[in-house]
Design a protein around this motif. Sequence first.
Motif, PDB file in Angstrom:
ATOM      1  N   ALA A  11      -1.046   4.352   9.796  1.00 19.15           N
ATOM      2  CA  ALA A  11      -1.521   5.096   9.442  1.00 19.15           C
ATOM      3  C   ALA A  11      -0.067   5.982   9.577  1.00 19.15           C
ATOM      4  O   ALA A  11      -0.003   5.371  11.137  1.00 19.15           O
ATOM      5  CB  ALA A  11      -2.590   5.819   9.387  1.00 19.15           C
ATOM      6  N   GLY A  12       0.661   6.719   8.672  1.00 19.34           N
ATOM      7  CA  GLY A  12       2.358   6.364   9.292  1.00 19.34           C
ATOM      8  C   GLY A  12       2.820   7.948   9.316  1.00 19.34           C
ATOM      9  O   GLY A  12       2.076   8.909   8.039  1.00 19.34           O
ATOM     10  N   GLY A  45      -0.046   4.671  13.546  1.00 14.77           N
ATOM     11  CA  GLY A  45      -0.641   3.447  13.852  1.00 14.77           C
ATOM     12  C   GLY A  45      -1.877   2.604  13.605  1.00 14.77           C
ATOM     13  O   GLY A  45      -2.085   3.700  12.731  1.00 14.77           O
ATOM     14  N   LYS A  46      -2.643   1.973  13.997  1.00 13.88           N
ATOM     15  CA  LYS A  46      -3.762   1.686  13.183  1.00 13.88           C
ATOM     16  C   LYS A  46      -4.706   2.539  13.595  1.00 13.88           C
ATOM     17  O   LYS A  46      -4.958   3.437  14.228  1.00 13.88           O
ATOM     18  CB  LYS A  46      -4.350   0.586  14.224  1.00 13.88           C
ATOM     19  CG  LYS A  46      -3.582  -0.620  14.171  1.00 13.88           C
ATOM     20  CD  LYS A  46      -3.846  -1.705  15.255  1.00 13.88           C
ATOM     21  CE  LYS A  46      -2.912  -2.695  15.474  1.00 13.88           C
ATOM     22  NZ  LYS A  46      -2.167  -2.808  16.680  1.00 13.88           N
ATOM     23  N   TRP A  83       1.270  -0.096   1.955  1.00 11.16           N
ATOM     24  CA  TRP A  83       2.625  -0.266   1.806  1.00 11.16           C
ATOM     25  C   TRP A  83       2.531  -1.705   2.540  1.00 11.16           C
ATOM     26  O   TRP A  83       1.990  -2.134   3.600  1.00 11.16           O
ATOM     27  CB  TRP A  83       4.173   0.909   2.693  1.00 11.16           C
ATOM     28  CG  TRP A  83       4.138   1.328   2.007  1.00 11.16           C
ATOM     29  CD1 TRP A  83       3.587   3.034   1.567  1.00 11.16           C
ATOM     30  CD2 TRP A  83       5.022   2.284   0.995  1.00 11.16           C
ATOM     31  NE1 TRP A  83       4.111   3.854   1.195  1.00 11.16           N
ATOM     32  CE2 TRP A  83       4.989   2.959  -0.063  1.00 11.16           C
ATOM     33  CE3 TRP A  83       5.906   1.606   0.314  1.00 11.16           C
ATOM     34  CZ2 TRP A  83       6.269   4.399  -0.742  1.00 11.16           C
ATOM     35  CZ3 TRP A  83       6.887   1.804  -1.056  1.00 11.16           C
ATOM     36  CH2 TRP A  83       6.892   3.022  -1.342  1.00 11.16           C
ATOM     37  N   PRO A  84       2.740  -2.718   2.001  1.00 12.41           N
ATOM     38  CA  PRO A  84       2.511  -3.832   2.773  1.00 12.41           C
ATOM     39  C   PRO A  84       3.486  -3.908   3.843  1.00 12.41           C
ATOM     40  O   PRO A  84       4.527  -3.982   4.144  1.00 12.41           O
ATOM     41  CB  PRO A  84       2.904  -4.544   1.403  1.00 12.41           C
ATOM     42  CG  PRO A  84       3.147  -4.471   0.591  1.00 12.41           C
ATOM     43  CD  PRO A  84       3.696  -3.567   0.317  1.00 12.41           C
ATOM     44  N   LEU A  85       3.066  -4.519   5.017  1.00 15.98           N
ATOM     45  CA  LEU A  85       3.647  -4.641   6.152  1.00 15.98           C
ATOM     46  C   LEU A  85       3.680  -5.708   6.616  1.00 15.98           C
ATOM     47  O   LEU A  85       4.624  -6.513   6.976  1.00 15.98           O
ATOM     48  CB  LEU A  85       2.907  -3.571   7.641  1.00 15.98           C
ATOM     49  CG  LEU A  85       3.364  -2.350   7.420  1.00 15.98           C
ATOM     50  CD1 LEU A  85       1.819  -1.537   8.552  1.00 15.98           C
ATOM     51  CD2 LEU A  85       3.552  -1.805   6.821  1.00 15.98           C
ATOM     52  N   SER A  86       2.967  -7.013   6.077  1.00 10.79           N
ATOM     53  CA  SER A  86       2.946  -7.828   6.258  1.00 10.79           C
ATOM     54  C   SER A  86       1.929  -8.425   5.614  1.00 10.79           C
ATOM     55  O   SER A  86       1.201  -7.800   5.193  1.00 10.79           O
ATOM     56  CB  SER A  86       2.307  -8.878   7.987  1.00 10.79           C
ATOM     57  OG  SER A  86       0.986  -8.166   8.336  1.00 10.79           O
ATOM     58  N   ALA A  87       0.906  -9.986   5.528  1.00  7.64           N
ATOM     59  CA  ALA A  87      -0.035 -10.445   4.816  1.00  7.64           C
ATOM     60  C   ALA A  87      -1.476  -9.776   4.839  1.00  7.64           C
ATOM     61  O   ALA A  87      -2.364  -9.520   4.766  1.00  7.64           O
ATOM     62  CB  ALA A  87       0.191 -12.148   5.080  1.00  7.64           C
ATOM     63  N   LYS A  88      -1.500  -9.362   6.212  1.00  6.47           N
ATOM     64  CA  LYS A  88      -2.409  -8.766   7.391  1.00  6.47           C
ATOM     65  C   LYS A  88      -2.808  -7.662   7.661  1.00  6.47           C
ATOM     66  O   LYS A  88      -3.241  -6.490   8.281  1.00  6.47           O
ATOM     67  CB  LYS A  88      -2.666  -9.969   8.599  1.00  6.47           C
ATOM     68  CG  LYS A  88      -3.144 -11.001   8.377  1.00  6.47           C
ATOM     69  CD  LYS A  88      -3.300 -11.537   9.785  1.00  6.47           C
ATOM     70  CE  LYS A  88      -2.706 -12.751  10.606  1.00  6.47           C
ATOM     71  NZ  LYS A  88      -1.710 -12.761  11.074  1.00  6.47           N
ATOM     72  N   ALA A  90      -1.586  -3.134   6.414  1.00  7.76           N
ATOM     73  CA  ALA A  90      -0.537  -2.525   5.183  1.00  7.76           C
ATOM     74  C   ALA A  90      -0.509  -0.891   5.643  1.00  7.76           C
ATOM     75  O   ALA A  90      -1.805  -0.538   6.984  1.00  7.76           O
ATOM     76  CB  ALA A  90      -1.888  -1.924   3.921  1.00  7.76           C
ATOM     77  N   MET A  91      -0.164   0.221   5.854  1.00  8.36           N
ATOM     78  CA  MET A  91       0.068   1.604   5.756  1.00  8.36           C
ATOM     79  C   MET A  91       0.239   2.593   4.951  1.00  8.36           C
ATOM     80  O   MET A  91       1.423   2.306   3.735  1.00  8.36           O
ATOM     81  CB  MET A  91       1.731   1.321   6.694  1.00  8.36           C
ATOM     82  CG  MET A  91       1.980   3.139   7.758  1.00  8.36           C
ATOM     83  SD  MET A  91       3.122   2.657   8.619  1.00  8.36           S
ATOM     84  CE  MET A  91       4.717   2.619   8.219  1.00  8.36           C
ATOM     85  N   ARG A  92      -0.255   3.355   4.747  1.00 12.61           N
ATOM     86  CA  ARG A  92       0.039   4.718   4.129  1.00 12.61           C
ATOM     87  C   ARG A  92       0.307   5.630   4.810  1.00 12.61           C
ATOM     88  O   ARG A  92       0.109   5.575   5.814  1.00 12.61           O
ATOM     89  CB  ARG A  92      -1.393   4.893   3.917  1.00 12.61           C
ATOM     90  CG  ARG A  92      -2.896   4.087   2.907  1.00 12.61           C
ATOM     91  CD  ARG A  92      -3.898   4.525   2.700  1.00 12.61           C
ATOM     92  NE  ARG A  92      -3.496   6.104   2.106  1.00 12.61           N
ATOM     93  CZ  ARG A  92      -4.861   6.778   1.894  1.00 12.61           C
ATOM     94  NH1 ARG A  92      -6.241   6.135   2.288  1.00 12.61           N
ATOM     95  NH2 ARG A  92      -4.578   7.955   0.884  1.00 12.61           N
TER      96      ARG A  92
END
Length: 152
Positions: A11-12, A45-46, A83-88, A90-92
Amino acid sequence: MEGTETIVQVAGGAIVDSLARPTRLLAARRTAPPQFAGMWEFPGGKVEPGEGHEAALLRELREELGVGVRLGPEICAPARGGWPLSAKAAMRVWFAEITEGSPSALEDHDELRWIPLARDAEDRLTGLPWIPADYPIVEAVRVEAERLVRRA
Ligand SMILES: Nc1nc2c([nH]c(=O)n2[C@H]2C[C@H](O)[C@@H](COP(=O)(O)OP(=O)(O)OP(=O)(O)O)O2)c(=O)[nH]1
């Protein structure tokens, strides 16, 4: 089949000077891990197990910056999981306005900077070395902020 439960949820906060009329964005420079150190990001963060994204964001912003915020609208992502950050991962991302405290780099960052969101100062924003996955989000924040300012 891969479900969202296998994806790390982040979450950002797109912290702006005003939710009604956003003209500046608070960017934060990471100190770790080595592949991201020195890059700018949306503080956050996560999401922890059993926690919601918005609660995680409020917790992270308090821990990292020492501020309380009011969340505004979410920055609409291209995918359901964010939003995809990497294959593993994602960030809202949510717009946020500080309601308590003044931000300081308490944890995970070594610099905070208010960056203008105006189109004519776009290079001040996009010229920063953001985490690569963040550039489309930064652009979406800028466009949405511009729309809100026009409407105000
Ligand atoms: N907070 C944040 N993380 C981002 C952004 N862009 C991006 O790719 N990431 C990545 C970096 C990390 O791999 C992951 C977020 O992890 P984090 O290290 O910020 O999370 P945290 O504070 O909960 O850290 P920890 O418990 O693992 O120490 O998402 C961004 O704009 N903000």
